[in-house]
Scaffold this motif. Sequence first.
Motif, PDB file in Angstrom:
ATOM      1  N   LYS A   1       0.817  -1.211   0.000  1.00 20.12           N
ATOM      2  CA  LYS A   1       0.000   0.000   0.000  1.00 20.12           C
ATOM      3  C   LYS A   1       0.854   1.265   0.000  1.00 20.12           C
ATOM      4  N   TYR A   2       2.180   1.107   0.163  1.00 23.23           N
ATOM      5  CA  TYR A   2       3.098   2.236   0.064  1.00 23.23           C
ATOM      6  C   TYR A   2       3.979   2.055  -1.172  1.00 23.23           C
ATOM      7  N   SER A   3       4.752   3.049  -1.500  1.00 26.81           N
ATOM      8  CA  SER A   3       5.393   3.114  -2.820  1.00 26.81           C
ATOM      9  C   SER A   3       6.706   2.341  -2.930  1.00 26.81           C
ATOM     10  N   LEU A   4       7.403   2.093  -1.819  1.00 36.19           N
ATOM     11  CA  LEU A   4       8.779   1.612  -1.907  1.00 36.19           C
ATOM     12  C   LEU A   4       8.909   0.301  -2.675  1.00 36.19           C
ATOM     13  N   VAL A   5       8.100  -0.692  -2.362  1.00 39.48           N
ATOM     14  CA  VAL A   5       8.239  -1.995  -3.000  1.00 39.48           C
ATOM     15  C   VAL A   5       7.988  -1.892  -4.503  1.00 39.48           C
ATOM     16  N   HIS A   6       7.056  -1.057  -4.925  1.00 39.15           N
ATOM     17  CA  HIS A   6       6.786  -0.877  -6.353  1.00 39.15           C
ATOM     18  C   HIS A   6       7.941  -0.163  -7.046  1.00 39.15           C
ATOM     19  N   ARG A   7       8.525   0.790  -6.383  1.00 42.03           N
ATOM     20  CA  ARG A   7       9.669   1.509  -6.941  1.00 42.03           C
ATOM     21  C   ARG A   7      10.886   0.587  -7.059  1.00 42.03           C
ATOM     22  N   MET A   8      11.058  -0.289  -6.108  1.00 45.08           N
ATOM     23  CA  MET A   8      12.157  -1.249  -6.182  1.00 45.08           C
ATOM     24  C   MET A   8      11.980  -2.182  -7.378  1.00 45.08           C
ATOM     25  N   GLN A   9      10.775  -2.611  -7.624  1.00 47.46           N
ATOM     26  CA  GLN A   9      10.513  -3.508  -8.748  1.00 47.46           C
ATOM     27  C   GLN A   9      10.758  -2.825 -10.083  1.00 47.46           C
ATOM     28  N   ARG A  10      10.536  -1.527 -10.143  1.00 46.64           N
ATOM     29  CA  ARG A  10      10.723  -0.766 -11.380  1.00 46.64           C
ATOM     30  C   ARG A  10      12.126  -0.177 -11.501  1.00 46.64           C
ATOM     31  N   LYS A  11      13.001  -0.457 -10.527  1.00 42.71           N
ATOM     32  CA  LYS A  11      14.368   0.070 -10.530  1.00 42.71           C
ATOM     33  C   LYS A  11      14.383   1.599 -10.505  1.00 42.71           C
ATOM     34  N   HIS A  12      13.430   2.192  -9.821  1.00 41.19           N
ATOM     35  CA  HIS A  12      13.351   3.648  -9.709  1.00 41.19           C
ATOM     36  C   HIS A  12      13.596   4.116  -8.279  1.00 41.19           C
ATOM     37  N   CYS A  13      14.174   3.285  -7.472  1.00 38.74           N
ATOM     38  CA  CYS A  13      14.311   3.574  -6.044  1.00 38.74           C
ATOM     39  C   CYS A  13      15.637   4.282  -5.769  1.00 38.74           C
ATOM     40  N   ARG A  14      15.613   5.265  -4.857  1.00 38.78           N
ATOM     41  CA  ARG A  14      16.826   5.995  -4.485  1.00 38.78           C
ATOM     42  C   ARG A  14      16.912   6.079  -2.963  1.00 38.78           C
ATOM     43  N   VAL A  15      18.115   5.830  -2.430  1.00 41.92           N
ATOM     44  CA  VAL A  15      18.337   5.781  -0.990  1.00 41.92           C
ATOM     45  C   VAL A  15      19.521   6.670  -0.633  1.00 41.92           C
ATOM     46  N   TYR A  16      19.363   7.464   0.446  1.00 44.64           N
ATOM     47  CA  TYR A  16      20.468   8.204   1.046  1.00 44.64           C
ATOM     48  C   TYR A  16      20.702   7.622   2.436  1.00 44.64           C
ATOM     49  N   SER A  17      21.970   7.328   2.735  1.00 43.65           N
ATOM     50  CA  SER A  17      22.326   6.799   4.052  1.00 43.65           C
ATOM     51  C   SER A  17      23.455   7.640   4.627  1.00 43.65           C
TER      52      SER A  17
ATOM     53  N   GLN B   1       1.429  10.011   2.504  1.00 43.05           N
ATOM     54  CA  GLN B   1       0.920  10.829   1.400  1.00 43.05           C
ATOM     55  C   GLN B   1       1.944  10.971   0.278  1.00 43.05           C
ATOM     56  N   TRP B   2       3.033  10.226   0.346  1.00 48.71           N
ATOM     57  CA  TRP B   2       4.096  10.400  -0.636  1.00 48.71           C
ATOM     58  C   TRP B   2       3.700   9.796  -1.971  1.00 48.71           C
ATOM     59  N   ASN B   3       3.837  10.572  -3.037  1.00 49.18           N
ATOM     60  CA  ASN B   3       3.477  10.111  -4.371  1.00 49.18           C
ATOM     61  C   ASN B   3       4.593  10.500  -5.332  1.00 49.18           C
ATOM     62  N   PRO B   4       5.611   9.645  -5.494  1.00 57.69           N
ATOM     63  CA  PRO B   4       6.744  10.012  -6.348  1.00 57.69           C
ATOM     64  C   PRO B   4       6.377  10.137  -7.811  1.00 57.69           C
ATOM     65  N   ALA B   5       5.226   9.591  -8.229  1.00 55.45           N
ATOM     66  CA  ALA B   5       4.831   9.705  -9.628  1.00 55.45           C
ATOM     67  C   ALA B   5       4.616  11.156 -10.028  1.00 55.45           C
ATOM     68  N   ARG B   6       4.293  12.019  -9.086  1.00 58.38           N
ATOM     69  CA  ARG B   6       4.091  13.431  -9.379  1.00 58.38           C
ATOM     70  C   ARG B   6       5.397  14.180  -9.565  1.00 58.38           C
ATOM     71  N   MET B   7       6.508  13.541  -9.244  1.00 60.90           N
ATOM     72  CA  MET B   7       7.796  14.239  -9.281  1.00 60.90           C
ATOM     73  C   MET B   7       8.549  14.021 -10.592  1.00 60.90           C
ATOM     74  N   LEU B   8       7.874  13.418 -11.567  1.00 62.00           N
ATOM     75  CA  LEU B   8       8.465  13.240 -12.882  1.00 62.00           C
ATOM     76  C   LEU B   8       9.802  12.521 -12.810  1.00 62.00           C
ATOM     77  N   ASP B   9       9.803  11.422 -12.098  1.00 60.87           N
ATOM     78  CA  ASP B   9      11.038  10.643 -11.941  1.00 60.87           C
ATOM     79  C   ASP B   9      11.416  10.030 -13.290  1.00 60.87           C
ATOM     80  N   LYS B  10      12.672  10.139 -13.671  1.00 59.35           N
ATOM     81  CA  LYS B  10      13.153   9.599 -14.930  1.00 59.35           C
ATOM     82  C   LYS B  10      13.735   8.198 -14.724  1.00 59.35           C
ATOM     83  N   PRO B  11      13.546   7.299 -15.677  1.00 63.33           N
ATOM     84  CA  PRO B  11      14.114   5.950 -15.515  1.00 63.33           C
ATOM     85  C   PRO B  11      15.628   5.989 -15.460  1.00 63.33           C
ATOM     86  N   LYS B  12      16.184   5.090 -14.680  1.00 63.45           N
ATOM     87  CA  LYS B  12      17.639   4.988 -14.608  1.00 63.45           C
ATOM     88  C   LYS B  12      18.184   4.430 -15.912  1.00 63.45           C
ATOM     89  N   LYS B  13      19.348   4.903 -16.309  1.00 62.10           N
ATOM     90  CA  LYS B  13      19.974   4.421 -17.520  1.00 62.10           C
ATOM     91  C   LYS B  13      20.758   3.143 -17.215  1.00 62.10           C
TER      92      LYS B  13
END
Length: 357
Positions: A150-166, A345-357
């Motif tokens: 129900k949250y975005s992270l797992v879907h973003r991981m599957q699409r290779k669109h995930c970004r992490v700062y540690s 309420q986070w919706n990364p689809a609104r942020m025009l995320d570009k696919p990774k090359k």
Amino acid sequence: MWRERLTLGLLLRLGILLTGLAVCLHVYLETGWQDARGPLSLGLPIQSNQNPGQQNRMSTEPEEQNKGIRKKMSHVSSHILRRDSHRHRKTPRWRIDLQPWASENQSLEEEARRFLNYITTPQVSCASTAGNGSSLDRSKSEWVVCLDPKYSLVHRMQRKHCRVYSFGLGPNERFLEHFLAESGCEVHCFDPSLKEPHQQEAEMWHHRLSVDWRDPNPAFSAQRQHATTKKLATILNEFGHRELDVLKADMESAEWKILENLVLEGVLDTVGQLLLEIHLHWAGFEVGGDDPAVVRYWFSLLKELERAKFHLFHAYSDPMKPHLFLHKNVLNASSVYTLSWVNTQWNPARMLDKPKK
């Protein structure tokens, strides 16, 4: 000479008089035209050679046009209000909103009780998690992310669109970072003790940089080739990143002022999940006030997270850490807690995320 002045005075008065008459005539004509339409606005019958059907159609057409105009104006106004409210949220603030005292006597115990209850009570449940602890018992994991569909992270991981700062100081075990990188995330680890400004190791990037609640003074940073601490907003801008699926930070008592900066500058809107280690054995860097005021400030900061739609789903306290709460043993609290929030309420689809090359 006096005759000329008298003549000019008379001409001036005559001009004023004529102007007044013209204004009165204009008002009279306008009033008369409106009075001619008066019966229609009052709902009285109008004598006309047209048949009743024609009269009804003519009387309803202006009303329908007015309704259409009002509907369009309402739509435009609501759009402007939404846009203005969005801009208002983005406007930097000067201070956080302090919550009311936990009790009238403003005691440390009451403030601590409210605060500790808040950080140990999950606000949302997460059906699936991943962490650095036992796969059989995630409650024993220190750093945990939520993989609930129900949250975005797992879907973003599957699409290779995930970004992490540690962010961390010194050598730390990075089990979670490796897991996220292997699962399709772009992982950036920040450590100011690195020898090189940037380096890539396997599937992760490492940067000689750390997050702070302020940017370095230009007078001092100009003397160095690379500044080692910057605000998160500055780092995001320099890296060209608009959103973070996961922000993980262990800042050794600098977390309170860093969190305050993220709240005041609205940077939390770009974050999907926040993993933060908090230290309670002392107030923290540049946090002032007596003990009850410090705990009230901590609690108010976490309530600001809730206002930004972040909800706690995991809390962990290390049993090996000392039980110190502002240099005291208060309610047997641990000195260190690791907390995980998800932005509902986070919706990364609104942020025009570009696919990774």
